[in-house]
Design a protein around this motif. Structure first.
Motif, PDB file in Angstrom:
ATOM      1  N   GLN A 139       0.807  -1.217   0.000  1.00  0.00           N
ATOM      2  CA  GLN A 139       0.000   0.000   0.000  1.00  0.00           C
ATOM      3  C   GLN A 139       0.848   1.280   0.000  1.00  0.00           C
ATOM      4  OE1 GLN A 139      -3.207  -0.193  -0.545  1.00  0.00           O
ATOM      5  NE2 GLN A 139      -3.399   2.018  -0.651  1.00  0.00           N
ATOM      6  N   PRO A 140       1.884   1.385   0.854  1.00  0.00           N
ATOM      7  CA  PRO A 140       2.702   2.611   0.831  1.00  0.00           C
ATOM      8  C   PRO A 140       3.344   2.876  -0.535  1.00  0.00           C
ATOM      9  CG  PRO A 140       3.145   1.339   2.812  1.00  0.00           C
ATOM     10  CD  PRO A 140       2.300   0.472   1.926  1.00  0.00           C
ATOM     11  N   ARG A 141       3.809   1.811  -1.194  1.00  0.00           N
ATOM     12  CA  ARG A 141       4.429   1.980  -2.513  1.00  0.00           C
ATOM     13  C   ARG A 141       3.414   2.420  -3.553  1.00  0.00           C
ATOM     14  NH1 ARG A 141       8.064  -2.830  -4.627  1.00  0.00           N
ATOM     15  NH2 ARG A 141       7.932  -1.473  -6.468  1.00  0.00           N
ATOM     16  N   LEU A 142       2.215   1.865  -3.488  1.00  0.00           N
ATOM     17  CA  LEU A 142       1.173   2.231  -4.452  1.00  0.00           C
ATOM     18  C   LEU A 142       0.745   3.688  -4.254  1.00  0.00           C
ATOM     19  CD1 LEU A 142      -0.961  -1.046  -4.317  1.00  0.00           C
ATOM     20  CD2 LEU A 142       0.435  -0.264  -6.239  1.00  0.00           C
ATOM     21  N   VAL A 143       0.672   4.111  -3.007  1.00  0.00           N
ATOM     22  CA  VAL A 143       0.308   5.507  -2.717  1.00  0.00           C
ATOM     23  C   VAL A 143       1.415   6.433  -3.205  1.00  0.00           C
ATOM     24  CG1 VAL A 143      -0.088   7.181  -0.864  1.00  0.00           C
ATOM     25  CG2 VAL A 143      -1.178   4.931  -0.759  1.00  0.00           C
ATOM     26  N   ALA A 144       2.660   6.068  -2.938  1.00  0.00           N
ATOM     27  CA  ALA A 144       3.800   6.885  -3.360  1.00  0.00           C
ATOM     28  C   ALA A 144       3.913   6.960  -4.888  1.00  0.00           C
ATOM     29  CB  ALA A 144       5.087   6.324  -2.769  1.00  0.00           C
ATOM     30  N   ALA A 145       3.433   5.913  -5.574  1.00  0.00           N
ATOM     31  CA  ALA A 145       3.535   5.858  -7.041  1.00  0.00           C
ATOM     32  C   ALA A 145       2.404   6.598  -7.741  1.00  0.00           C
ATOM     33  CB  ALA A 145       3.550   4.408  -7.501  1.00  0.00           C
ATOM     34  N   GLY A 147       0.367   9.018  -9.702  1.00  0.00           N
ATOM     35  CA  GLY A 147       0.796  10.045 -10.649  1.00  0.00           C
ATOM     36  C   GLY A 147       2.017   9.642 -11.460  1.00  0.00           C
ATOM     37  N   ASN A 148       2.680   8.564 -11.066  1.00  0.00           N
ATOM     38  CA  ASN A 148       3.851   8.062 -11.786  1.00  0.00           C
ATOM     39  C   ASN A 148       3.492   6.687 -12.352  1.00  0.00           C
ATOM     40  OD1 ASN A 148       6.272   6.876 -12.596  1.00  0.00           O
ATOM     41  ND2 ASN A 148       7.469   7.858 -10.975  1.00  0.00           N
ATOM     42  N   ASP A 149       3.046   6.672 -13.615  1.00  0.00           N
ATOM     43  CA  ASP A 149       2.554   5.437 -14.237  1.00  0.00           C
ATOM     44  C   ASP A 149       3.597   4.323 -14.235  1.00  0.00           C
ATOM     45  OD1 ASP A 149       0.145   6.638 -14.663  1.00  0.00           O
ATOM     46  OD2 ASP A 149       0.511   7.119 -16.769  1.00  0.00           O
ATOM     47  N   GLN A 150       4.846   4.681 -14.477  1.00  0.00           N
ATOM     48  CA  GLN A 150       5.899   3.667 -14.546  1.00  0.00           C
ATOM     49  C   GLN A 150       6.123   3.023 -13.172  1.00  0.00           C
ATOM     50  OE1 GLN A 150       9.584   5.144 -16.125  1.00  0.00           O
ATOM     51  NE2 GLN A 150      10.480   3.108 -16.339  1.00  0.00           N
ATOM     52  N   LYS A 152       3.977   2.972 -10.705  1.00  0.00           N
ATOM     53  CA  LYS A 152       2.750   2.261 -10.342  1.00  0.00           C
ATOM     54  C   LYS A 152       2.698   0.895 -11.006  1.00  0.00           C
ATOM     55  CE  LYS A 152      -2.282   2.782 -10.411  1.00  0.00           C
ATOM     56  NZ  LYS A 152      -3.410   3.622 -10.841  1.00  0.00           N
ATOM     57  N   GLU A 153       3.043   0.866 -12.287  1.00  0.00           N
ATOM     58  CA  GLU A 153       3.037  -0.406 -13.034  1.00  0.00           C
ATOM     59  C   GLU A 153       4.042  -1.388 -12.453  1.00  0.00           C
ATOM     60  OE1 GLU A 153       3.912  -1.973 -17.563  1.00  0.00           O
ATOM     61  OE2 GLU A 153       3.282   0.112 -17.294  1.00  0.00           O
ATOM     62  N   ALA A 154       5.225  -0.886 -12.076  1.00  0.00           N
ATOM     63  CA  ALA A 154       6.265  -1.737 -11.486  1.00  0.00           C
ATOM     64  C   ALA A 154       5.804  -2.295 -10.141  1.00  0.00           C
ATOM     65  CB  ALA A 154       7.559  -0.947 -11.322  1.00  0.00           C
ATOM     66  N   ALA A 155       5.173  -1.443  -9.337  1.00  0.00           N
ATOM     67  CA  ALA A 155       4.683  -1.876  -8.022  1.00  0.00           C
ATOM     68  C   ALA A 155       3.579  -2.918  -8.161  1.00  0.00           C
ATOM     69  CB  ALA A 155       4.186  -0.673  -7.227  1.00  0.00           C
ATOM     70  N   GLN A 156       2.666  -2.698  -9.121  1.00  0.00           N
ATOM     71  CA  GLN A 156       1.575  -3.641  -9.328  1.00  0.00           C
ATOM     72  C   GLN A 156       2.087  -4.982  -9.825  1.00  0.00           C
ATOM     73  OE1 GLN A 156      -0.940  -1.315 -11.942  1.00  0.00           O
ATOM     74  NE2 GLN A 156      -2.261  -0.672 -10.251  1.00  0.00           N
ATOM     75  N   LYS A 157       3.093  -4.943 -10.689  1.00  0.00           N
ATOM     76  CA  LYS A 157       3.684  -6.189 -11.207  1.00  0.00           C
ATOM     77  C   LYS A 157       4.337  -6.975 -10.075  1.00  0.00           C
ATOM     78  CE  LYS A 157       6.840  -7.932 -14.691  1.00  0.00           C
ATOM     79  NZ  LYS A 157       8.258  -8.071 -14.651  1.00  0.00           N
ATOM     80  N   GLU A 158       5.093  -6.272  -9.235  1.00  0.00           N
ATOM     81  CA  GLU A 158       5.759  -6.932  -8.118  1.00  0.00           C
ATOM     82  C   GLU A 158       4.743  -7.453  -7.107  1.00  0.00           C
ATOM     83  OE1 GLU A 158       9.073  -5.991  -4.688  1.00  0.00           O
ATOM     84  OE2 GLU A 158       9.013  -4.712  -6.472  1.00  0.00           O
TER      85      GLU A 158
END
Length: 200
Positions: A139-145, A147-150, A152-158
């Motif tokens: 959750q913290p990484r997704l919130v921090a991401a 506005g930053n699509d790249q 966000k995509e990396a966090a969702q993949k991981e």
């Protein structure tokens, strides 16, 4: 001559076995599973349905139950998005679909054995537990991401990779060795089919 006859006979029998194996019914992505906000969920990971070790007779009955409920011709027109439908018509269609889903759930439960139902219940509980744990971690990484699509995509993949690994680890304590082998074999076939969609 006798040897040639035996060879020919064995070839015929072997070919018959191949045809019989090819005609065995498969369950596919039948929605046995339940997740938060989804009463009917697809497999949580590839091959999961195969872990139920369904018999050909069970598979045929499950497909028949699906055809007669959520895939029935009578229901199909009500499931399409109709922009001209009134609110009352949409509500009636939704109620009809819910009734068909409930009917399928009961019929599927009656087709399955107590052991198969237990596997489903345990896997559903494991899914919820793993989902909550992994989401809390990410959750913290997704919130921090945001506005930053790249990022966000990396966090969702991981996140997806972590969930899959943790869920399979949980399944290790739920499934028998035969169930694990069946799941692994089905998962390999599903991955191959996804890479080669036109291959039959």
């Amino acid at each position: 001559m006798i040897r040639l006859t035996l060879v020919a006979l064995s070839c015929v029998l072997f070919a018959g076995e191949i045809v019989a194996a090819e005609k065995q019914p498969v369950i596919g992505n039948f929605p046995f599973w339940t997740a938060p906000k989804r009463e009917y969920a697809d497999q949580f990971v590839p091959g999961l349905n195969a872990a139920l070790l369904l018999t050909p007779e069970q598979i045929s009955k499950l497909h028949e139950a699906r055809r007669e409920t959520i895939d029935s011709e009578a229901l199909r027109p009500t499931t399409r998005k109709d922009l001209d439908a009134t609110e009352a018509q949409r509500a009636a269609a939704s109620q009809k679909l819910s009734a068909a889903q409930a009917d399928l759930r009961v019929r599927a439960s009656n087709i399955l054995t107590a052991e198969q139902r237990s596997v489903i219940e345990k896997a559903n509980a494991a899914y919820i537990e793993v989902q909550q744990t992994v989401m809390q971690e990410f959750q913290p990484r997704l919130v921090a991401a945001k506005g930053n699509d790249q990022a966000k995509e990396a966090a969702q993949k991981e996140l997806k990779e972590r969930f899959t690994a943790e869920f399979i680890r949980k399944l290790d304590g739920i499934l028998s060795s035969d169930q694990k082998v069946a799941m692994e074999q089905a998962a390999a076939k599903e991955r191959e089919a996804a890479l080669n969609p036109k291959k039959k």
